[in-house]
Design a protein around this motif. Structure first.
Motif, PDB file in Angstrom:
ATOM      1  N   VAL A 102       9.914 -38.069  21.978  1.00 39.52           N
ATOM      2  CA  VAL A 102      10.574 -38.976  21.031  1.00 39.52           C
ATOM      3  C   VAL A 102       9.536 -39.723  20.204  1.00 39.52           C
ATOM      4  CG1 VAL A 102      11.900 -41.135  20.874  1.00 39.52           C
ATOM      5  CG2 VAL A 102      12.707 -39.266  22.327  1.00 39.52           C
ATOM      6  N   HIS A 103       9.801 -39.816  18.892  1.00 39.06           N
ATOM      7  CA  HIS A 103       8.931 -40.593  17.994  1.00 39.06           C
ATOM      8  C   HIS A 103       9.543 -41.947  17.662  1.00 39.06           C
ATOM      9  CE1 HIS A 103       7.471 -42.042  14.055  1.00 39.06           C
ATOM     10  NE2 HIS A 103       6.305 -41.580  14.485  1.00 39.06           N
ATOM     11  N   THR A 104      10.859 -41.965  17.412  1.00 41.55           N
ATOM     12  CA  THR A 104      11.523 -43.217  17.006  1.00 41.55           C
ATOM     13  C   THR A 104      12.685 -43.516  17.939  1.00 41.55           C
ATOM     14  OG1 THR A 104      11.018 -42.666  14.707  1.00 41.55           O
ATOM     15  CG2 THR A 104      12.563 -44.483  15.090  1.00 41.55           C
ATOM     16  N   PHE A 105      12.727 -44.726  18.425  1.00 43.46           N
ATOM     17  CA  PHE A 105      13.773 -45.183  19.339  1.00 43.46           C
ATOM     18  C   PHE A 105      14.630 -46.234  18.619  1.00 43.46           C
ATOM     19  CE2 PHE A 105      15.057 -48.654  22.154  1.00 43.46           C
ATOM     20  CZ  PHE A 105      15.701 -48.017  23.195  1.00 43.46           C
ATOM     21  N   ILE A 106      15.953 -46.042  18.601  1.00 47.94           N
ATOM     22  CA  ILE A 106      16.871 -47.011  17.985  1.00 47.94           C
ATOM     23  C   ILE A 106      17.902 -47.411  19.029  1.00 47.94           C
ATOM     24  CG2 ILE A 106      18.513 -47.479  16.132  1.00 47.94           C
ATOM     25  CD1 ILE A 106      17.219 -45.255  14.505  1.00 47.94           C
ATOM     26  N   ASP A 107      17.951 -48.694  19.320  1.00 48.06           N
ATOM     27  CA  ASP A 107      18.901 -49.217  20.315  1.00 48.06           C
ATOM     28  C   ASP A 107      19.778 -50.261  19.638  1.00 48.06           C
ATOM     29  OD1 ASP A 107      20.259 -50.114  22.550  1.00 48.06           O
ATOM     30  OD2 ASP A 107      18.606 -51.337  23.287  1.00 48.06           O
ATOM     31  N   MET A 108      21.093 -50.114  19.753  1.00 48.44           N
ATOM     32  CA  MET A 108      22.021 -51.088  19.188  1.00 48.44           C
ATOM     33  C   MET A 108      22.856 -51.688  20.310  1.00 48.44           C
ATOM     34  SD  MET A 108      24.935 -50.658  16.248  1.00 48.44           S
ATOM     35  CE  MET A 108      23.761 -49.898  15.163  1.00 48.44           C
ATOM     36  N   GLY A 109      22.836 -53.011  20.377  1.00 49.84           N
ATOM     37  CA  GLY A 109      23.630 -53.710  21.375  1.00 49.84           C
ATOM     38  C   GLY A 109      24.762 -54.484  20.744  1.00 49.84           C
ATOM     39  N   GLY A 110      25.338 -55.405  21.527  1.00 47.31           N
ATOM     40  CA  GLY A 110      26.460 -56.193  21.023  1.00 47.31           C
ATOM     41  C   GLY A 110      26.053 -57.143  19.926  1.00 47.31           C
ATOM     42  N   GLU A 111      24.851 -57.746  20.057  1.00 46.78           N
ATOM     43  CA  GLU A 111      24.450 -58.759  19.085  1.00 46.78           C
ATOM     44  C   GLU A 111      23.030 -58.583  18.572  1.00 46.78           C
ATOM     45  OE1 GLU A 111      25.131 -62.713  20.415  1.00 46.78           O
ATOM     46  OE2 GLU A 111      27.220 -62.346  20.868  1.00 46.78           O
ATOM     47  N   ASP A 112      22.362 -57.531  18.961  1.00 45.12           N
ATOM     48  CA  ASP A 112      21.025 -57.310  18.430  1.00 45.12           C
ATOM     49  C   ASP A 112      20.745 -55.816  18.332  1.00 45.12           C
ATOM     50  OD1 ASP A 112      20.639 -56.578  21.048  1.00 45.12           O
ATOM     51  OD2 ASP A 112      19.447 -58.324  21.581  1.00 45.12           O
ATOM     52  N   SER A 113      19.694 -55.482  17.630  1.00 46.30           N
ATOM     53  CA  SER A 113      19.274 -54.085  17.512  1.00 46.30           C
ATOM     54  C   SER A 113      17.758 -54.032  17.627  1.00 46.30           C
ATOM     55  CB  SER A 113      19.745 -53.478  16.186  1.00 46.30           C
ATOM     56  OG  SER A 113      19.379 -54.300  15.095  1.00 46.30           O
ATOM     57  N   LYS A 114      17.253 -52.884  18.062  1.00 44.39           N
ATOM     58  CA  LYS A 114      15.825 -52.733  18.310  1.00 44.39           C
ATOM     59  C   LYS A 114      15.367 -51.365  17.818  1.00 44.39           C
ATOM     60  CE  LYS A 114      16.928 -54.926  22.667  1.00 44.39           C
ATOM     61  NZ  LYS A 114      18.346 -54.523  22.537  1.00 44.39           N
ATOM     62  N   MET A 115      14.106 -51.301  17.457  1.00 47.29           N
ATOM     63  CA  MET A 115      13.511 -50.040  17.056  1.00 47.29           C
ATOM     64  C   MET A 115      12.090 -49.988  17.597  1.00 47.29           C
ATOM     65  SD  MET A 115      13.458 -48.415  13.184  1.00 47.29           S
ATOM     66  CE  MET A 115      15.235 -48.521  13.000  1.00 47.29           C
TER      67      MET A 115
END
Length: 593
Positions: free
Chosen positions: A100-113
């Motif tokens: 994996v090169h890019t990780f995208i995480d979406m939660g209830g109130e925040d997001s991360k990369m």
């Protein structure tokens, strides 16, 4: 000697809205997982999760690591190992998905990369200050369209066109979405447009100059449960489905990372039964930090009931339609930006019909349908002779001209007229609706100052509705809980966006949902008095206060106003209809004078 307990690595992720767990055996195989909303009642939810683990694995020895925006506080008080979410997520990628090169995480109130490059420290980006581009934004949109998130995803699969929607803030997006609804844009196109806006927001706010290259790894509840969201990210990123992966159990990736960290760095371990006991009865999870607490609004059901008995609640007189002869009636209409309210009075000033309904972006047809319902309720419509009518609000000019209504008046006059029915010597009227607030200062029956707030939702009904929904409660249930709070949490006077961090802090400290709910009641009043009105002394309000608007169906807000001003507060049994009631009174006065 007793049988030696089976040992597992246990990862826990407690976020602002959900609790996730992942349990690995000694070989790193996932043997148990769970994902559920905690509705701010984390101890009860955790106990249910542990019960499920016990039923599946029996009593066992756990190497436990915890993460999440709310998990930090629990880790500190229970002396458990804590790691940041992005560190936990990065551990999962490095251990299980090295390509994996890019990780995208979406939660209830925040997001991360996270960007991974060989030989470099992972580049971590987080967005936790705004609900735009998160699961909460998607939830709010589903509510606006009157569907659940699963239905929203189904609709998005059938779209034909994409429309621009501002996802940077729920306030602006609501305006864009309501505009699309009023233009008769299909729900399918709106749903897809929302997913598109979320993708654009996440990429714009987190990439910030970095190339999002495959493979792209997506995780988090929204991705796990909304397949169409992944497709819109692929379209925005101009990548195909093979270049973007959505793993099994995408909703528990940080929890899995915690379990992997526990596996590679074992501790002394804790028995499952001991963990269950600590969660339910341990002093460390029940200690209340009084530094952020306020006076109880009621504190018990009995105190609340006693208050209601003593309270001056003006019961608007009611009657039925005449079925024997033709009778004169007076129609009052409050056509707001989101709702339409109707009150019909007979010649004695009694309410014979009332209606409250959402506009769904169409004031004209909403009012037309409301009139049809009124005629149906009349039994004998031929006996209904509307001799005078009056309208106020957002749709005043449209309805007055389209339906040939007799009078149109400004909202403050309509609300003041209604307030005078509740308290003839009223000195201050506070009207709080879903998205705006009006305050009227009066003396000797005359208005001498008016304040209106339409730029911020933090002192309005939608402020509480948003957070009630976020925590998994109906507004009425949330309101009742606040009446029972023993130690209301002081959430301050911040805007809705920044209030998120205060709510998370409260949950980290173990505040029960009723204390958080009561804190919102105090905040609505604080925002109204000190941010909008900028009061320096509550004596400016005088001694006769009347409150109106649907927000004040929540009696905990009425009580918060009494506590903060030291004044008795009066209200009617139809607070959400007072604008329409004032219009009907005005129409009757004009006809009889």
């Amino acid at each position: 000697m007793g049988k030696e307990l089976e040992r597992y690595s246990f990862g826990v992720d407690i976020g602002s809205t959900t609790l996730k767990v992942a349990i690995l055996d000694k070989d790193g195989k996932l043997v148990y997982s769970d994902y559920r909303r905690h509705n701010a009642n984390i101890r009860a939810t955790a106990s249910e999760v542990i019960r499920g683990i016990y039923n599946e694995l029996g009593n066992c020895l756990l190497d436990l690591v915890i993460t999440g925006s709310v998990g930090m506080g629990y880790a500190e008080r229970m002396n458990l190992r804590f790691v940041q979410e992005v560190v936990a997520a990065a551990e999962t990628i490095k251990s299980l998905y090295p390509n994996v090169h890019t990780f995208i995480d979406m939660g209830g109130e925040d997001s991360k990369m996270i960007f991974f490059e060989d030989g470099k420290v992972p580049d971590i980006r987080m967005n936790g200050s705004c609900a735009g581009g998160t699961g909460a934004f998607i939830d709010q949109t589903a509510t606006l369209l009157g569907v659940d998130t699963a239905q929203l995803d189904t609709l998005a699969a059938e779209y034909e066109n994409i429309y621009p929607i501002a996802s940077r803030c729920g306030v602006f997006s609501k305006t864009d979405i309501q505009n699309l609804i009023s233009r008769k844009v299909s729900k399918a196109d709106i749903a897809a447009s929302v997913f598109n806006a979320v993708a654009l927001q996440v990429v714009a706010s987190l990439a910030r100059g970095m190339d999002i290259k495959p493979k792209v790894f997506m995780c988090g509840g929204p991705f796990a449960f909304l397949p169409q969201l992944k497709k819109h990210f692929e379209r925005v990123l101009k990548l195909n489905s093979d270049e973007c992966m959505l793993p099994d159990n995408a909703q528990i990736i940080p929890a899995t990372g915690c379990a992997l960290i526990a596996l590679s760095n074992p501790s002394e371990g804790m028995e499952l039964k001991r963990l269950a006991y600590n969660i339910m009865f341990g002093k460390e999870v029940q200690t209340i930090d009084k530094s952020h607490r306020m006076e109880p609004l009621f504190g018990s059901e009995d105190t609340y009931k006693d208050w209601l008995k003593k309270k001056h609640i003006y019961n608007v007189p009611e009657a039925k339609f005449s079925t024997e002869k033709k009778e004169n009636y007076f129609l009052g209409v409050d056509s707001g930006s989101t709702t339409t309210k109707i009150v019909l009075l007979n010649s004695k000033g009694e309410v014979v019909y009332k209606d409250y309904c959402k506009n769904n972006g169409d004031s004209f047809n909403t009012f037309y349908e409301a009139l049809n319902r009124m005629n149906s309720a009349a039994v004998k419509p031929e006996n209904v002779n509307i001799v005078a009518s009056c309208v106020t609000g957002y749709g005043e000019n449209l309805l007055k001209n389209a339906f040939n209504m007799d009078y149109g008046i400004v909202e403050t006059m309509a609300h003041f007229s209604a307030a005078c029915q509740v308290e003839p010597d009223v000195t201050f009227v506070m009207d709080i609706g879903g998205q705006d607030m009006k305050a009227i200062f009066a003396e000797n029956g005359t208005i001498h100052r008016i304040e209106i707030n339409e730029a911020c939702s933090s002192g309005c009904g939608s402020f509480i509705e948003t957070f009630a929904n976020m925590l998994g409660y109906k507004v009425t249930d949330f309101a009742h809980l606040s009446c029972l709070a023993q130690h209301p949490y002081d959430l301050g006077t911040r805007c809705t966006v920044f209030m998120n961090s205060k709510v998370k802090q409260a949950m980290r400290e173990g505040a029960p949902v009723e204390d958080i709910a009561a804190g919102f009641s105090y905040s609505v009043v604080k925002n109204g008095l000190y941010k909008v009105l900028k009061l320096k002394n509550t004596s400016e309000l005088g001694g006769k206060i009347v409150v109106q608007g649907g927000t004040f169906r929540n009696h905990s807000i009425v009580r918060a106003l009494e506590i903060m001003t030291g004044c008795e507060v009066s209200f009617s049994n139809i607070p959400e209809l007072m604008g329409a009631y004032g219009c009907a009174l005005y129409a009757m006065k004009q006809f009889t004078d």
